[in-house]
Motif scaffolding. Structure first.
Motif, mmCIF file in Angstrom:
data_model
loop_
_atom_site.group_PDB
_atom_site.id
_atom_site.type_symbol
_atom_site.label_atom_id
_atom_site.label_comp_id
_atom_site.label_asym_id
_atom_site.label_seq_id
_atom_site.Cartn_x
_atom_site.Cartn_y
_atom_site.Cartn_z
ATOM 1 N N ASN A 121 14.628 -6.637 0.860
ATOM 2 C CA ASN A 121 13.713 -7.714 0.477
ATOM 3 C C ASN A 121 13.635 -7.873 -1.035
ATOM 4 O O ASN A 121 13.496 -8.977 -1.549
ATOM 5 N N VAL A 122 13.696 -6.742 -1.744
ATOM 6 C CA VAL A 122 13.661 -6.742 -3.209
ATOM 7 C C VAL A 122 14.977 -6.155 -3.717
ATOM 8 O O VAL A 122 15.289 -5.003 -3.391
ATOM 9 N N PRO A 123 15.740 -6.905 -4.488
ATOM 10 C CA PRO A 123 17.035 -6.393 -4.970
ATOM 11 C C PRO A 123 16.887 -5.050 -5.689
ATOM 12 O O PRO A 123 15.956 -4.847 -6.467
ATOM 13 N N GLY A 124 17.810 -4.135 -5.396
ATOM 14 C CA GLY A 124 17.820 -2.835 -6.050
ATOM 15 C C GLY A 124 17.010 -1.765 -5.361
ATOM 16 O O GLY A 124 17.020 -0.604 -5.793
ATOM 17 N N SER A 125 16.298 -2.117 -4.279
ATOM 18 C CA SER A 125 15.418 -1.147 -3.615
ATOM 19 C C SER A 125 16.193 0.043 -3.067
ATOM 20 O O SER A 125 15.740 1.191 -3.173
ATOM 21 N N ARG A 126 17.345 -0.199 -2.469
ATOM 22 C CA ARG A 126 18.133 0.899 -1.899
ATOM 23 C C ARG A 126 18.550 1.882 -2.992
ATOM 24 O O ARG A 126 18.456 3.098 -2.820
ATOM 25 N N ASP A 127 19.013 1.347 -4.108
ATOM 26 C CA ASP A 127 19.455 2.212 -5.196
ATOM 27 C C ASP A 127 18.296 2.987 -5.804
ATOM 28 O O ASP A 127 18.474 4.140 -6.228
ATOM 29 N N ARG A 128 17.102 2.382 -5.850
ATOM 30 C CA ARG A 128 15.967 3.079 -6.452
ATOM 31 C C ARG A 128 15.530 4.281 -5.625
ATOM 32 O O ARG A 128 15.126 5.308 -6.183
ATOM 33 N N VAL A 129 15.590 4.174 -4.293
ATOM 34 C CA VAL A 129 15.271 5.338 -3.461
ATOM 35 C C VAL A 129 16.191 6.497 -3.813
ATOM 36 O O VAL A 129 15.746 7.641 -3.994
ATOM 37 N N ILE A 130 17.474 6.222 -3.938
ATOM 38 C CA ILE A 130 18.446 7.262 -4.266
ATOM 39 C C ILE A 130 18.215 7.797 -5.678
ATOM 40 O O ILE A 130 18.204 9.018 -5.909
ATOM 41 N N GLU A 131 17.989 6.897 -6.630
ATOM 42 C CA GLU A 131 17.774 7.307 -8.023
ATOM 43 C C GLU A 131 16.560 8.223 -8.150
ATOM 44 O O GLU A 131 16.629 9.288 -8.785
ATOM 45 N N TYR A 132 15.428 7.823 -7.557
ATOM 46 C CA TYR A 132 14.206 8.607 -7.695
ATOM 47 C C TYR A 132 14.307 9.935 -6.951
ATOM 48 O O TYR A 132 13.784 10.960 -7.413
ATOM 49 N N THR A 133 14.979 9.933 -5.806
ATOM 50 C CA THR A 133 15.150 11.180 -5.063
ATOM 51 C C THR A 133 16.023 12.155 -5.845
ATOM 52 O O THR A 133 15.745 13.357 -5.893
#
Length: 273
Positions: A121-133
């Motif tokens: 729904n929000v661009p970049g959300s998938r990558d942010r989960v990985i980045e923050y984890t």
């Protein structure tokens, strides 16, 4: 000759170890200690509790693990200060692993039902989960490697198990693998349209290090005795039998007096011993 039936262990708080000691020792069953995940324990004098566990388990040759901390946080918090708090909690869990000779620590998946519907729904959300984890766990995974501990990432609200598997792949470390909780998978299946429980096992494949065995009805996280819910257990154990390795299989019941009832059910169906 057919492969022998898998041996089932249990998740137990330290005070319950003596109650089930004979059963645990008879086949060197795997054990998950569930007394070290609360903040007040980790910030207190937990060494006496660890020493008690070591005394009770002296002579036990099965695999030991613990449930790591999880209450009050996620491993992918957007707040960098919270990520440092979570990192510290995980390090405290690894301190406990060292004290009780544990070689596995269960930690919780970042993925939620909300994520399932909103990651695109929000661009970049998938990558942010990985980045923050990664920011939270990078040093924890490195220490686990050095310590000989596997961090087992457990499905909690996960709807799509492949997301969690792909997250583990990004770490490229044998110290981060997967756990499947059968009741959590059944809840996601019944309430969110997720795959059935055996699919969670199949998807984890070679990365599956650990399984929480609990029965449920697809509506809530019941932690019932095996056979009391509506999980299709023959399909679950067929998926486990198809693996080329032996993950830890541990009863995680709300009422540990029903361990015997659960084992009777599994033995009657010739699924486990």
């Amino acid at each position: 000759m057919a492969n022998p039936l898998p041996v089932i262990g249990a998740c137990l708080p330290v005070p319950d170890l003596e109650l089930h000691r004979q059963w645990l020792f008879e086949m060197d069953r795997d054990i998950e200690l569930q007394s070290f995940h609360m903040a007040d324990v980790l910030d207190g004098d937990w060494q006496e509790l660890a020493d008690h566990a070591n005394r009770v388990l002296d002579g036990h040759n099965g695999r030991i693990g613990i449930h790591g901390p999880f209450w009050g946080f996620t491993v992918h918090s957007m707040d960098p200060a919270i990520r440092r708090v979570v990192e510290n909690r995980m390090m405290q869990g690894l301190d406990v692993c060292d004290a009780v000779n544990a070689t596995l620590m269960v930690i919780h998946s970042p993925y939620t039902t909300w994520d399932h519907n909103n990651l695109d729904n929000v661009p970049g959300s998938r990558d942010r989960v990985i980045e923050y984890t990664h920011d939270t766990l990078a040093k924890v995974v490195k220490r686990a490697e050095d310590q000989g501990v596997v961090l087992a990432l457990e499905n909690i609200m996960d709807v799509e198990p492949a997301l969690r598997r792909a997250l583990v792949d990004t770490f490229d470390s044998n110290a981060l693998q997967l756990s499947v909780d059968t009741g959590h998978a059944q809840l996601a299946h019944g309430s969110s349209g997720a795959h059935p429980v055996d699919y969670f096992i199949q998807d984890a494949g070679k990365q599956l290090a650990h399984v929480h065995l609990q029965d449920a009805d697809g509506y809530a996280d019941r932690h019932w005795a095996i056979g009391e819910g509506n999980i299709l257990w023959p399909s679950v154990f067929r998926a486990i039998a198809a693996l080329d390795h032996a993950p830890r299989l541990l009863l995680e019941l709300r009422d540990n007096t029903r361990i015997g009832q659960s084992m009777d059910y599994l033995q009657r169906l010739e699924l486990a011993r």
